[in-house]
Each structure stands twice: as C-alpha cells, then as structure tokens.
Write a protein that holds these residues in place. Structure first.
Motif, mmCIF file in Angstrom:
data_model
loop_
_atom_site.group_PDB
_atom_site.id
_atom_site.type_symbol
_atom_site.label_atom_id
_atom_site.label_comp_id
_atom_site.label_asym_id
_atom_site.label_seq_id
_atom_site.Cartn_x
_atom_site.Cartn_y
_atom_site.Cartn_z
ATOM 1 N N THR A 68 19.045 20.769 20.653
ATOM 2 C CA THR A 68 20.293 20.786 21.435
ATOM 3 C C THR A 68 20.982 22.148 21.410
ATOM 4 N N LEU A 69 20.429 23.125 20.693
ATOM 5 C CA LEU A 69 21.080 24.439 20.623
ATOM 6 C C LEU A 69 21.186 25.094 21.999
ATOM 7 N N VAL A 115 24.031 28.704 22.344
ATOM 8 C CA VAL A 115 24.077 28.996 20.915
ATOM 9 C C VAL A 115 22.750 29.565 20.418
ATOM 10 N N ASP A 116 21.614 29.097 20.967
ATOM 11 C CA ASP A 116 20.341 29.633 20.492
ATOM 12 C C ASP A 116 20.187 31.107 20.855
ATOM 13 N N ASP A 117 20.638 31.493 22.058
ATOM 14 C CA ASP A 117 20.606 32.915 22.436
ATOM 15 C C ASP A 117 21.575 33.725 21.573
ATOM 16 N N LEU A 118 22.729 33.140 21.270
ATOM 17 C CA LEU A 118 23.701 33.823 20.413
ATOM 18 C C LEU A 118 23.118 34.075 19.026
ATOM 19 N N PHE A 119 22.458 33.078 18.476
ATOM 20 C CA PHE A 119 21.869 33.222 17.133
ATOM 21 C C PHE A 119 20.823 34.322 17.116
ATOM 22 N N HIS A 120 19.946 34.344 18.114
ATOM 23 C CA HIS A 120 18.891 35.370 18.151
ATOM 24 C C HIS A 120 19.491 36.760 18.348
ATOM 25 N N GLN A 121 20.541 36.871 19.154
ATOM 26 C CA GLN A 121 21.174 38.176 19.359
ATOM 27 C C GLN A 121 21.820 38.675 18.072
ATOM 28 N N MET A 122 22.545 37.809 17.374
ATOM 29 C CA MET A 122 23.188 38.215 16.116
ATOM 30 C C MET A 122 22.144 38.548 15.062
ATOM 31 N N GLN A 123 21.049 37.802 15.066
ATOM 32 C CA GLN A 123 19.972 38.075 14.114
ATOM 33 C C GLN A 123 19.298 39.406 14.412
ATOM 34 N N LYS A 124 19.082 39.686 15.694
ATOM 35 C CA LYS A 124 18.405 40.922 16.078
ATOM 36 C C LYS A 124 19.281 42.140 15.815
#
Length: 456
Positions: free
Chosen positions: A193-194, A283-292
C-alpha cells in the motif's frame, strides 16, 4: 499438470538464480549432470516469462486428461463386450475415483508449497504442454488487452496493477493459512500500500512543527532540542513559509563542544539546505529518494509553494513496521491524576468539559476541544515541555511528552498564581522576559515598602 499449474505462479527468478549458483559451486556434481540441471533451469526460466500462458497450457492438459479418464475406461469395457449401461457406469465410477484421489492428494497444493522442486521435476511435460497449446499464449494476450482496454490503462500500468492485486491475494492467503506470523503478513500488506499512500497522509502538519528563528543563538537551539526532544529543527525567517533551512543538533554540538564562545553564534550559521518534496508524492518514492540522497528529514510543500508540513524517514518506515519508539519515548497517561490541592496532571487530550467539571468553572471555548488545544491557543504556538500559559484563571504547564514525535502528553493544571515549586518550569525567551518584569515589580514593591517604613 495440476502440480505444475500450482507451481508456475509461485516460482521466482531469484530462486532459479540461486539454484544455478548452487549447482555451479557444487564440487560433488559431475560436469554432465551440472549442465543437464542448468539446462532444465533455463527451460523453466522461459516458461515463467509468461506465467499465465504456461498455467493455461497445464490447465488445458489437466482438463483433457480428466475427461479422457472416463472415456478410456468406457472404451475398454466396450472392447470386452460389455453392455451400454456397464460402459457408462464404469466410466462414471472411474472418473469419480480420480476426482476423489485428486481431492485427497492435492497435487496443486504440493506444487504451491514447493514450486521450484515441482517445476524442475515436471519441466519436460510442461514443455510438451506449452509446445502443443500455442493458443494459450494468444488467449492470455487477448485477456490482458481486454482488461487493459476496459480499465483504460496502458500495458505497463495494467501489468503493475495485476501484479499488485496478485501480491495482495497471495499475502491474504498466507495470513488466512496461519503459516506466516500475522505481524509479518501485516508488514507485507503495508509494503503493497506504500505506492497508494501520499506524503500528506503521513507528514507532521505545519501547525505541529517546532521551528526556530534564524536570529536565535546556538544556545537557544540546544535548549529547544533538549526540551522538545527533536534533533532536526526547521529554521525560518519572518514566518513558516520563509524557510531558511534545517538545523541539526549534531552540528550545534560539534560547533560548541570545543569552543565555548560559539554558543552565541546565530543558528543560521549551521543551517543546511532542506530537501523539498511535494505533498502528493507517493510514500514509496519518497522513501527511495530520502534513502538515495541520505536525508532523514524533508520539508513538504503544497501546490502553491507554501510549507505544508514536515516528514522524516521514520514516518515512512512506520507505514511498514508500525509505531517506532526509543528508550526515551514515554507512553501517554490515560487518566487524570491529582497531585496536590487544586492541582491535576491531565492527559493532553482531556476534553475541556472534564476540566470545567474539575475546577467548577465555565470555559466557554468554541474553537478548541481539549486541554492541549487550550494551551496551544493561549501560547500562540506549538507547546513543548516546560511551556506554560495562563488562561481563564488557570495556569497550564506542559510537563511531559510521549511518542516518537515528542508531542505534549501531560499538562499540569492549577489555579493561576498557585505554584509551590514542586514542578520546575524552564522558561523560554518570552518567559524569561516576564520573569524579569515580575522581578523588577517585586524590587519596586520592596523599595516602596522600605520607604514607607522609614517615613513611619
């Protein structure tokens, strides 16, 4: 065929790659057997490229075999010279026996439990079924195009949607079978659901943001971080929309630990450029961007460019694993506690109606409903631990915080002017000015009293 039909939907490319590595590193296996098994793996990899077509081929041959069981037995009875009723009865009974055995043995379930073993064991007959049923691939493509046309989606979008729905169905089946920990299945559901959850749904709204003005000193920032419990604070100018950047507690400590004079430096000297993200970002795109980009905090902006809120990488992780708390986080008290004469410690969400009943007063507040809202309204800003204000003849003091977001959880309420010193209050900048004014007033009072005594 039933076992292969159940296995083809669950065997993964990763499991096939791992099996290939195991075979290549197995020193006890001869070169001939190794190449033979690797060739079988390559065949299986081709079959799962279009899982739907392969499963359709297996289903076609399974149905044909089930029909032919009774037909063949009836034909044998005919060759033996049996009557018509014997032919029909024998075919029906044999088909019934095959059906009962299929229910008892559950070959499709065995293929689902061990899909890799089933596909490796039956890859030859699966290859024959795929080769003899080219119409299965045509039917699969036609169904996918029809569904995509009905949903008005592109091929890639439809494929992603189907995969997501299939993933949810698999997780639901695992949860219902009780073979997987319920917490693990819940996390898997949350992962799926992210992509449907937007940043605005998990952010801290601007009304709850703890900010510091750019002209404040590092000393004021250290006190603010200590009282609020946050290690990253947005730095603003004239308003929240006038964002300067983000100040980190680590940078403030590094600047002041070995240089005592740096304590008076402005907080603007350690500010970092903020990561800005739109509130509509999944949220999934946000998580990957913050991680990158190695960012643990981001500022959320709305469609007009204004500050909508703040989000941290912990907020995204909580969407998967649930609430995250450390050893400093406390749980919120659920019931009011009387700590003295006319003094109560109340949960922040205590309704104002309960407060009116305790102190037998009429607050007549229409725009706030809780004690926390009353304190926020009196202060004109988000309260942190130690903040206090007087309203309606009552003194409200934030004395405790709870949760990872360090929101005020407990508020001390007492009649204004009643303070026995049992609750130490650390003043903020405004409180220090009021204390100085009160101190000057007391000094003037002492001087007037001393002058009166001398006149007497």
């Amino acid at each position: 065929m039933a076992s292969a039909e159940g296995a083809v939907a669950r065997v993964t490319r990763a499991s096939l790659n791992n099996l290939t590595l195991e075979l290549q590193t197995d020193s006890e296996l001869s070169q001939f057997n190794r190449m033979k098994k690797i060739d079988a793996i390559h065949r299986v990899q081709r079959y799962i490229v279009d899982r739907s077509a392969t499963a359709g081929s297996c289903a076609f041959f399974r149905i044909v075999c089930n029909v032919m069981d009774g037909v063949l037995v009836s034909s044998i009875v005919t060759l033996l010279g049996g009557p018509l009723w014997a032919e029909i009865l024998s075919g029906f009974l044999f088909a019934l026996v095959v059906g009962v055995l299929s229910v008892l043995l559950r070959p499709r379930m065995s293929g689902s439990f061990k899909p890799l073993d089933a596909m490796m064991r039956h890859h030859r007959i699966v290859g024959v079924a795929v080769a003899l049923t080219p119409f299965a691939r045509i039917g699969s493509d036609a169904v996918n195009k029809r569904v995509a046309r009905e949903a008005e989606l592109s091929d890639d979008e439809e494929l992603e949607k189907l995969q997501r729905e299939q993933g949810r169905a698999v997780i639901d089946r695992l949860a219902e079978s009780r073979e997987v920990d319920p917490e693990v299945s819940e996390m898997l559901r949350n992962v799926l659901t992210l992509s449907e959850t937007l940043t605005r749904e998990i952010m801290v709204p601007r009304t709850d943001m703890i900010c510091i003005e750019k002209g404040e000193t590092l000393s004021a920032m250290l006190k603010l971080c200590s009282r609020s419990g946050f290690s990253r604070v947005p730095v603003i100018g004239d308003s929240v929309d006038d964002l300067i950047g983000v100040a980190y507690l680590k940078d403030a400590v590094r600047a002041t630990a070995f240089n005592a004079q740096a304590i008076s430096r402005p907080v603007e000297s350690i500010v970092r450029d903020p990561l800005l993200v739109p509130e509509s970002k999944p949220v999934d795109d946000l998580f990957h961007q913050m991680q990158k980009q190695r960012q643990h905090v981001a500022i959320v902006v709305d469609e007009y460019g204004g500050i909508a809120g703040l989000v941290t990488i912990e907020d995204t992780l909580e969407q998967i694993v649930g609430e995250l708390e450390d050893e400093h986080d406390r749980t919120q008290h659920a019931e009011p506690v009387k700590v003295g004469d006319h003094k109560w410690k109340l949960p922040a969400r205590t309704p104002i109606a309960d407060l009116e009943e305790m102190f037998e007063i009429d607050m007549d507040e229409d725009d706030v409903d809780t004690v926390y809202g009353l304190l926020t309204k009196a202060l004109g800003r988000v309260p942190i631990v130690g903040a206090s204000a007087v309203t309606r003849g009552l003194k409200l003091t934030a004395v405790d915080s709870a949760g990872r977001r360090k929101k005020v959880s407990t508020i001390l309420v007492e009649p204004a002017g009643l303070n026995d010193g049992s609750i130490p209050i650390e003043p903020s900048g405004d409180d220090e000015e009021s204390d100085e004014r009160a101190h000057e007033s007391r000094k003037d009072g002492h001087k007037d009293k001393h002058k009166e005594n001398n006149d007497r």
